[in-house]
Design a protein around this motif. Structure first.
Motif, mmCIF file in Angstrom:
data_model
loop_
_atom_site.group_PDB
_atom_site.id
_atom_site.type_symbol
_atom_site.label_atom_id
_atom_site.label_comp_id
_atom_site.label_asym_id
_atom_site.label_seq_id
_atom_site.Cartn_x
_atom_site.Cartn_y
_atom_site.Cartn_z
ATOM 1 N N ASN A 1 -53.292 92.078 59.653
ATOM 2 C CA ASN A 1 -52.465 93.359 60.224
ATOM 3 C C ASN A 1 -50.999 93.534 59.809
ATOM 4 O O ASN A 1 -50.423 94.569 59.558
ATOM 5 C CB ASN A 1 -52.346 93.324 61.830
ATOM 6 N N ILE A 2 -50.168 92.481 59.608
ATOM 7 C CA ILE A 2 -48.811 92.479 58.962
ATOM 8 C C ILE A 2 -48.743 92.203 57.569
ATOM 9 O O ILE A 2 -48.119 93.042 56.926
ATOM 10 C CB ILE A 2 -47.961 91.452 59.895
ATOM 11 N N ASP B 1 -52.749 107.409 55.446
ATOM 12 C CA ASP B 1 -53.990 107.671 55.382
ATOM 13 C C ASP B 1 -54.548 108.875 56.197
ATOM 14 O O ASP B 1 -55.799 109.320 55.986
ATOM 15 C CB ASP B 1 -54.780 106.561 55.459
ATOM 16 N N LEU C 1 -66.835 99.362 58.806
ATOM 17 C CA LEU C 1 -65.522 98.864 58.630
ATOM 18 C C LEU C 1 -64.827 100.180 57.980
ATOM 19 O O LEU C 1 -63.794 100.712 58.622
ATOM 20 C CB LEU C 1 -65.188 97.997 57.345
ATOM 21 N N VAL D 1 -53.280 87.785 63.732
ATOM 22 C CA VAL D 1 -52.373 89.199 63.689
ATOM 23 C C VAL D 1 -51.379 89.050 62.279
ATOM 24 O O VAL D 1 -51.428 90.308 61.776
ATOM 25 C CB VAL D 1 -51.649 89.745 65.055
ATOM 26 N N PHE E 1 -41.571 92.567 69.610
ATOM 27 C CA PHE E 1 -42.495 92.143 68.842
ATOM 28 C C PHE E 1 -43.437 93.554 68.556
ATOM 29 O O PHE E 1 -44.072 93.754 67.316
ATOM 30 C CB PHE E 1 -43.421 91.250 69.532
ATOM 31 N N ASN F 1 -69.792 97.358 55.134
ATOM 32 C CA ASN F 1 -68.592 98.119 54.534
ATOM 33 C C ASN F 1 -68.571 99.442 55.254
ATOM 34 O O ASN F 1 -67.556 100.028 55.495
ATOM 35 C CB ASN F 1 -68.691 98.227 52.833
ATOM 36 N N LYS G 1 -44.493 98.546 60.877
ATOM 37 C CA LYS G 1 -45.052 98.405 59.428
ATOM 38 C C LYS G 1 -46.286 99.328 59.529
ATOM 39 O O LYS G 1 -46.743 99.598 58.483
ATOM 40 C CB LYS G 1 -45.428 96.789 59.606
ATOM 41 N N ILE G 2 -47.190 99.322 60.774
ATOM 42 C CA ILE G 2 -48.405 99.824 60.743
ATOM 43 C C ILE G 2 -48.513 101.322 60.859
ATOM 44 O O ILE G 2 -49.501 101.938 60.126
ATOM 45 C CB ILE G 2 -49.194 99.087 61.785
ATOM 46 N N ASN H 1 -52.282 95.725 54.595
ATOM 47 C CA ASN H 1 -52.758 96.718 55.293
ATOM 48 C C ASN H 1 -54.113 96.683 55.943
ATOM 49 O O ASN H 1 -55.139 96.334 55.003
ATOM 50 C CB ASN H 1 -52.824 98.057 54.380
ATOM 51 N N VAL H 2 -54.365 96.731 57.183
ATOM 52 C CA VAL H 2 -55.595 96.385 57.805
ATOM 53 C C VAL H 2 -56.816 97.266 57.228
ATOM 54 O O VAL H 2 -58.255 96.966 57.256
ATOM 55 C CB VAL H 2 -55.691 96.451 59.263
ATOM 56 N N ALA H 3 -56.361 98.385 56.575
ATOM 57 C CA ALA H 3 -57.505 99.228 55.960
ATOM 58 C C ALA H 3 -58.046 98.940 54.893
ATOM 59 O O ALA H 3 -59.046 99.562 54.250
ATOM 60 C CB ALA H 3 -56.703 100.774 55.827
ATOM 61 N N VAL I 1 -59.269 95.991 54.528
ATOM 62 C CA VAL I 1 -60.480 95.115 54.868
ATOM 63 C C VAL I 1 -61.835 95.531 54.394
ATOM 64 O O VAL I 1 -62.183 96.614 55.038
ATOM 65 C CB VAL I 1 -60.272 94.808 56.464
ATOM 66 N N ASP I 2 -62.646 94.816 53.797
ATOM 67 C CA ASP I 2 -63.850 95.242 53.467
ATOM 68 C C ASP I 2 -64.931 94.019 53.339
ATOM 69 O O ASP I 2 -64.097 92.654 53.738
ATOM 70 C CB ASP I 2 -63.918 96.000 52.036
ATOM 71 N N TYR I 3 -65.869 93.937 52.787
ATOM 72 C CA TYR I 3 -66.779 92.706 52.699
ATOM 73 C C TYR I 3 -66.096 91.856 51.855
ATOM 74 O O TYR I 3 -65.992 90.538 52.127
ATOM 75 C CB TYR I 3 -68.071 93.270 52.127
ATOM 76 N N LEU J 1 -55.990 99.752 67.608
ATOM 77 C CA LEU J 1 -55.793 98.521 67.231
ATOM 78 C C LEU J 1 -54.139 98.343 67.723
ATOM 79 O O LEU J 1 -53.771 97.366 68.061
ATOM 80 C CB LEU J 1 -55.799 98.463 65.592
ATOM 81 N N GLU K 1 -48.797 103.201 57.740
ATOM 82 C CA GLU K 1 -49.891 103.019 56.917
ATOM 83 C C GLU K 1 -51.011 104.046 57.401
ATOM 84 O O GLU K 1 -51.944 104.750 56.674
ATOM 85 C CB GLU K 1 -50.274 101.752 57.255
ATOM 86 N N ARG L 1 -57.335 103.087 64.339
ATOM 87 C CA ARG L 1 -56.181 102.078 63.936
ATOM 88 C C ARG L 1 -54.979 102.352 65.155
ATOM 89 O O ARG L 1 -54.435 101.429 65.255
ATOM 90 C CB ARG L 1 -55.927 102.660 62.522
ATOM 91 N N PHE M 1 -41.882 95.787 65.907
ATOM 92 C CA PHE M 1 -42.143 95.243 64.590
ATOM 93 C C PHE M 1 -43.320 95.322 64.004
ATOM 94 O O PHE M 1 -43.401 95.815 62.750
ATOM 95 C CB PHE M 1 -41.543 93.684 64.906
ATOM 96 N N ALA M 2 -44.301 95.364 64.648
ATOM 97 C CA ALA M 2 -45.807 95.553 64.160
ATOM 98 C C ALA M 2 -45.935 97.085 63.852
ATOM 99 O O ALA M 2 -46.392 97.446 62.803
ATOM 100 C CB ALA M 2 -46.794 94.951 65.083
ATOM 101 N N HIS N 1 -61.591 102.226 59.997
ATOM 102 C CA HIS N 1 -60.355 102.731 59.501
ATOM 103 C C HIS N 1 -60.116 104.079 59.603
ATOM 104 O O HIS N 1 -59.136 104.590 59.149
ATOM 105 C CB HIS N 1 -60.759 102.332 57.976
ATOM 106 N N ILE O 1 -52.826 95.199 69.805
ATOM 107 C CA ILE O 1 -51.600 94.594 69.597
ATOM 108 C C ILE O 1 -50.517 94.497 70.656
ATOM 109 O O ILE O 1 -50.008 93.614 71.020
ATOM 110 C CB ILE O 1 -50.843 94.908 68.064
#
Lengths: 141, 119
Positions: free
Chosen positions: A46-47, B118, B47, A42, B103, B44, B110-111, A50-52, A54-56, B59, B114, B56, B106-107, B51, B63
């Motif tokens: 994830n930290i 978007d 994914l 993780v 914990f 792709n 940050k997330i 930015n998980v966004a 992530v690609d091929y 996700l 983001e 997200r 903390f995540a 996204h 966590i």
């Protein structure tokens, strides 16, 4: 084991107990290892990023590194055994009809085995560096 | 220890988070395995689909499950392998909750920005 089992019935009782004891110990040991492996996973995916994004390319680059392959192999193996045995406990506890309990376990182990093989193939059966090179050559032409 | 007190809540949350994480694990191995089909394959597109913001946020909940299941798992190990673990299981559960929230925050700190950026 104090007395060696002499009949199938005795052996079944004894070895069932030993297998369950072994799984009981395994859940504690693998759980402790997984705390570190999963927190690390993780943290990296994830930290630190930015998980966004992530690609091929991101995944192929990761899987072209030996330490990631080894790390992820341990993660895949321990997580699958720990997780699938955990799901088995739910089946043992909540599916009361013996026949249905048996078939639920058959389905669970079959699905888990197929997915484990997919994951292991992804980690070890491809050279993502070469695949990346092939793509770059194609794009350059 | 049971009868709706801390121990029972710890047990129920451990089961629910465990089932969720095991099912997520199966899905996650399958989706990452799609890299096998190469850069021109479905990876792709899949994914990009994941996204989107609902996944997200999902996700973030994965966590949350991870931190609770991990810290409560350590509590179970202490209960099983130390002399004093069972005696202090209730205060340890509050420590598990505090560590999990800490914990996770903390995540999330940050997330969440983001995801919002978007949106």
């Amino acid at each position: 084991m104090a007395v060696k089992p002499k009949t199938f019935q005795q052996a079944k009782v004894t070895y069932n107990t030993n297998a369950e004891l072994a799984w009981w110990v395994f859940m504690r040991v693998s759980g402790l290892i997984l705390v570190f492996l999963v927190f690390g996973h993780v943290w990296f995916n994830n930290i630190q990023i930015n998980v966004a994004i992530v690609d091929y390319d991101y995944v192929a680059t990761r899987f072209s590194r030996s330490w990631v392959k080894i790390y992820d192999t341990f993660l895949l193996g321990f997580a699958m055994l720990h997780g699938m045995n955990g799901l088995r406990y739910q089946i043992e506890d909540y599916v009361q009809h013996p026949g249905r309990r048996f078939w639920w376990k058959v389905i669970l182990f079959t699905v888990a085995a197929v997915i484990f093989v997919m994951g292991a193939m992804t980690l070890w059966a491809f050279s993502f560096e070469e695949m990346g090179d092939a793509v770059r050559q194609l794009n350059a032409q | 220890m049971y009868r709706g007190r801390e121990g029972q809540w710890a047990f129920i949350l451990h089961r629910v988070s465990g089932i969720a994480l095991a099912l997520y694990l199966l899905l996650h191995v399958v989706d990452i395995s799609l890299v096998m089909f190469g850069p021109e394959g479905p990876f792709n597109a899949f994914l990009a689909f994941y996204h989107q913001w609902p996944f997200r946020v999902g996700l973030l909940m994965v966590i949350a499950g991870v931190v609770y299941h991990a810290f409560n798992g350590l509590r179970i190990i202490l209960m099983d392998f130390t002399e004093w673990g069972v005696k202090y299981q209730a205060p340890m559960w509050y420590a598990v909750l505090a560590l999990s929230v800490g914990f996770w925050l903390f995540a999330a700190v940050k997330i969440v920005p983001e995801i919002v950026a978007d949106f």
